[in-house]
Design an enzyme around this catalytic site. Sequence first.
Site, short mmCIF file in Angstrom:
data_model
loop_
_atom_site.label_atom_id
_atom_site.label_comp_id
_atom_site.label_asym_id
_atom_site.label_seq_id
_atom_site.Cartn_x
_atom_site.Cartn_y
_atom_site.Cartn_z
N GLU A 93 0.82 -1.22 0.00
CA GLU A 93 0.00 0.00 0.00
C GLU A 93 0.85 1.26 0.00
O GLU A 93 0.55 2.23 -0.70
CB GLU A 93 -0.89 0.03 1.25
N ASP A 94 1.90 1.26 0.79
CA ASP A 94 2.58 2.51 1.14
C ASP A 94 3.98 2.66 0.58
O ASP A 94 4.66 3.65 0.88
CB ASP A 94 2.63 2.64 2.67
#
Length: 374
Positions: A93-94
């Site tokens: 996600e990051d």
Amino acid sequence: MLETKKYFKKLDDLFSKSHHDFIKLIPTCKQFDANQIAVIYKALYKALSLHAGQYRKTGEPYVNHPIAAASILAIYGLDYETVCAALLHDTLEDTAYTLEECEADFGSTIASLVDGVTKIGTDVNHPTHEKIITSAKNDVRSIAVKLGDRLHNMHTLSVLSDEKQKEIANETKDFYVPITKILGIYQLKDELQDQCLYYLDNDEFLKYYNLRECLKKKRGATLESLASKVQEKLSHQGIGMRYNYRVKNVGGIYDEVINGKKAYEIEDLLAIKMILNKVFMCYQTLGVVNGFCRLIPKGMVDYIASPKANGYKSLNTNGSYKGVDIQVRIRTEQMQKVNDLGVFSDLDSDAEKEVTDQMKKELSKLSKNGVSHG
């Protein structure tokens, strides 16, 4: 908002606060062999590298969050693949890390667990919940990763706005707490349930927290008296028993009260857990307990002979001792482990990887009902 650590200090002490703490923790976890520890450390250093320069709203390095989530799962006895997935759970996600790279580095199983808890889009939403449920049906350990993540996020929720706190607490109450009940993970259920109430209605949390503390002080000696007498009596029969006692968790008391019960009417408000080595000893212990207590009508249930769908086993009896109603739960060490950790309690069985048919049905219902706060 009051400081959460005052009310959740025991949980705070369990989370590793840095990668140095985590490195010291892992060799103390008996479920890991040397090769598995090496893979965990590889995942740790991958997370440190990928999250370098990222920070949480608390001001601490972002990587401290996946480290904390992984540490609680390691302490609870989850296997190395689950712990690795917890360390890597935010990388897709990051960071620029891809699923393909994760699979190349750590294999398909760990990559699949990481992918199973990766959000769809940027916010909480129904498709993400659907994905989590589907992933859990294929490998229930993905839920463990998500619960470790959620437990730590709830523990550090105070830095967010009141609106965001309530949004996340509502989602946790409506989606994650029911999952812990379905899977029989009562140790996590109590922690999440209490933290939800803390943020959703702080006044009610403090009211029932103070009630619980008062009950512990007022009834602790009575619980200790019964447990020690039973322990002494069993020792004369050559049976060893350990015990602990507890007052029902704050969120559990609150839920019972809003559903119409008076606090003193809650069946498991006060409970003693008596832990034995063998099943036959549980039934002998029941006889000893009944010798000290006045049995409450219909107060005995044999969940050893007829376990609950989530695997819960115990002899539960309700008795009155010195004028105090007490629930006594009599079980073996393995039964106690199942009661705390549900399907994650036995790493040598298929329960770790596959949810039972009954649990799958319950998870499907939860998925279909959706969550109103998201």
